[in-house]
Design a protein around this motif. Structure first.
Motif, PDB file in Angstrom:
ATOM      1  N   ASN A   1     -22.288   5.502  97.120  1.00  0.00           N
ATOM      2  CA  ASN A   1     -23.245   6.462  96.541  1.00  0.00           C
ATOM      3  C   ASN A   1     -23.899   5.963  95.250  1.00  0.00           C
ATOM      4  OD1 ASN A   1     -22.957   8.415  98.530  1.00  0.00           O
ATOM      5  ND2 ASN A   1     -21.157   9.279  97.545  1.00  0.00           N
ATOM      6  N   LEU A   2     -23.408   4.859  94.708  1.00  0.00           N
ATOM      7  CA  LEU A   2     -23.968   4.341  93.455  1.00  0.00           C
ATOM      8  C   LEU A   2     -25.328   3.694  93.701  1.00  0.00           C
ATOM      9  CD1 LEU A   2     -20.798   2.674  91.903  1.00  0.00           C
ATOM     10  CD2 LEU A   2     -21.728   4.949  91.441  1.00  0.00           C
ATOM     11  N   ARG A   3     -26.219   3.835  92.730  1.00  0.00           N
ATOM     12  CA  ARG A   3     -27.530   3.196  92.775  1.00  0.00           C
ATOM     13  C   ARG A   3     -27.827   2.632  91.397  1.00  0.00           C
ATOM     14  NH1 ARG A   3     -26.317   3.599  97.143  1.00  0.00           N
ATOM     15  NH2 ARG A   3     -27.400   4.455  98.932  1.00  0.00           N
ATOM     16  N   GLY A   4     -28.458   1.470  91.392  1.00  0.00           N
ATOM     17  CA  GLY A   4     -28.760   0.812  90.139  1.00  0.00           C
ATOM     18  C   GLY A   4     -29.814   1.551  89.333  1.00  0.00           C
ATOM     19  N   ARG A   5     -29.630   1.540  88.023  1.00  0.00           N
ATOM     20  CA  ARG A   5     -30.635   2.056  87.104  1.00  0.00           C
ATOM     21  C   ARG A   5     -30.622   1.167  85.874  1.00  0.00           C
ATOM     22  NH1 ARG A   5     -29.828   5.035  82.524  1.00  0.00           N
ATOM     23  NH2 ARG A   5     -27.709   5.612  82.008  1.00  0.00           N
ATOM     24  N   GLN A   6     -31.689   1.221  85.121  1.00  0.00           N
ATOM     25  CA  GLN A   6     -31.794   0.429  83.901  1.00  0.00           C
ATOM     26  C   GLN A   6     -31.451   1.300  82.702  1.00  0.00           C
ATOM     27  OE1 GLN A   6     -35.655  -1.361  83.333  1.00  0.00           O
ATOM     28  NE2 GLN A   6     -34.883  -2.818  81.838  1.00  0.00           N
ATOM     29  N   VAL A   7     -30.822   0.697  81.714  1.00  0.00           N
ATOM     30  CA  VAL A   7     -30.506   1.414  80.477  1.00  0.00           C
ATOM     31  C   VAL A   7     -31.798   2.003  79.916  1.00  0.00           C
ATOM     32  CG1 VAL A   7     -29.700   1.153  78.101  1.00  0.00           C
ATOM     33  CG2 VAL A   7     -28.516  -0.029  79.942  1.00  0.00           C
ATOM     34  N   ALA A   8     -31.738   3.266  79.525  1.00  0.00           N
ATOM     35  CA  ALA A   8     -32.894   3.962  78.958  1.00  0.00           C
ATOM     36  C   ALA A   8     -32.708   4.125  77.446  1.00  0.00           C
ATOM     37  CB  ALA A   8     -33.040   5.332  79.611  1.00  0.00           C
ATOM     38  N   ALA A   9     -33.792   4.271  76.747  1.00  0.00           N
ATOM     39  CA  ALA A   9     -33.761   4.389  75.285  1.00  0.00           C
ATOM     40  C   ALA A   9     -32.863   5.534  74.815  1.00  0.00           C
ATOM     41  CB  ALA A   9     -35.172   4.558  74.739  1.00  0.00           C
ATOM     42  N   ASP A  10     -32.886   6.671  75.527  1.00  0.00           N
ATOM     43  CA  ASP A  10     -32.080   7.810  75.088  1.00  0.00           C
ATOM     44  C   ASP A  10     -30.584   7.638  75.366  1.00  0.00           C
ATOM     45  OD1 ASP A  10     -32.395   8.145  77.851  1.00  0.00           O
ATOM     46  OD2 ASP A  10     -32.532  10.334  77.714  1.00  0.00           O
ATOM     47  N   ASP A  11     -30.215   6.628  76.149  1.00  0.00           N
ATOM     48  CA  ASP A  11     -28.798   6.368  76.402  1.00  0.00           C
ATOM     49  C   ASP A  11     -28.049   6.018  75.114  1.00  0.00           C
ATOM     50  OD1 ASP A  11     -29.044   6.784  79.145  1.00  0.00           O
ATOM     51  OD2 ASP A  11     -29.207   4.642  79.621  1.00  0.00           O
ATOM     52  N   PHE A  12     -28.716   5.360  74.191  1.00  0.00           N
ATOM     53  CA  PHE A  12     -28.038   4.894  72.975  1.00  0.00           C
ATOM     54  C   PHE A  12     -27.525   6.049  72.125  1.00  0.00           C
ATOM     55  CE2 PHE A  12     -30.829   1.365  74.194  1.00  0.00           C
ATOM     56  CZ  PHE A  12     -29.846   0.422  74.427  1.00  0.00           C
ATOM     57  N   ALA A  13     -28.229   7.145  72.079  1.00  0.00           N
ATOM     58  CA  ALA A  13     -27.764   8.318  71.342  1.00  0.00           C
ATOM     59  C   ALA A  13     -26.819   9.163  72.202  1.00  0.00           C
ATOM     60  CB  ALA A  13     -28.953   9.155  70.883  1.00  0.00           C
ATOM     61  N   ARG A  14     -26.980   9.093  73.511  1.00  0.00           N
ATOM     62  CA  ARG A  14     -26.226   9.930  74.440  1.00  0.00           C
ATOM     63  C   ARG A  14     -24.781   9.475  74.630  1.00  0.00           C
ATOM     64  NH1 ARG A  14     -27.407  10.007  80.686  1.00  0.00           N
ATOM     65  NH2 ARG A  14     -25.868  11.525  81.310  1.00  0.00           N
ATOM     66  N   PHE A  15     -24.532   8.174  74.623  1.00  0.00           N
ATOM     67  CA  PHE A  15     -23.204   7.645  74.932  1.00  0.00           C
ATOM     68  C   PHE A  15     -22.520   7.061  73.700  1.00  0.00           C
ATOM     69  CE2 PHE A  15     -25.432   7.489  79.034  1.00  0.00           C
ATOM     70  CZ  PHE A  15     -24.542   8.226  79.809  1.00  0.00           C
TER      71      PHE A  15
END
Length: 137
Positions: free
Chosen positions: A47-61
């Motif tokens: 069920n996994l699908r690739g995605r690219q790191v997004a700018a908002d990930d840095f504050a989210r994680f």
């Protein structure tokens, strides 16, 4: 890691996501060899699908766990300076294997994917122990 977090009953406290530094596998499932090796150990990656790191990930994680120095460097190059301390090598958490980075399995046979799973299982157990300690503090 997801399996360990589920078994530890910490899914309400630990959020796991996966993303790459490049855009070449967006929307694609994991490599067939990786899926076969994982399935042998009871992990379902279908069920996994690739995605690219997004700018908002840095504050989210709170943490960005990478497999090797190239990924750490690529991530640091797009990461805001105030979040760069969140980038860590997965193998920093290993308790058995003293390798610095996770081996690249893509240019070898199926045994390369088995080696990666060995490394990831070891390091993810150590990572979970580290996260448990932080959650208890």
């Amino acid at each position: 890691m997801r399996d360990l977090v589920v078994k530890a009953k910490l899914t309400d406290r630990i959020i796991i996501d996966s993303a790459g530094t490049g855009d070449w596998h967006i929307g694609q499932p994991p490599d067939e060899r990786a899926q076969r090796a994982a399935k042998k150990r009871g992990y379902d990656l279908s069920n996994l699908r690739g995605r690219q790191v997004a700018a908002d990930d840095f504050a989210r994680f709170d943490l960005f766990i990478v497999m090797d120095d190239a990924n750490a460097s690529a991530l640091a190059s797009v990461c805001p300076p105030e979040h760069r301390d969140k980038i860590r090598l997965l193998m920093e958490f290993a308790t058995i294997d003293d390798s610095r980075v996770v081996v690249d399995p893509y240019f070898g046979g199926d045994e390369g994917f088995e080696r990666v799973l060995d490394q990831c299982e070891d390091a993810c157990a150590g990572l979970l122990d580290s996260l448990r300690a932080q959650l208890a503090a």
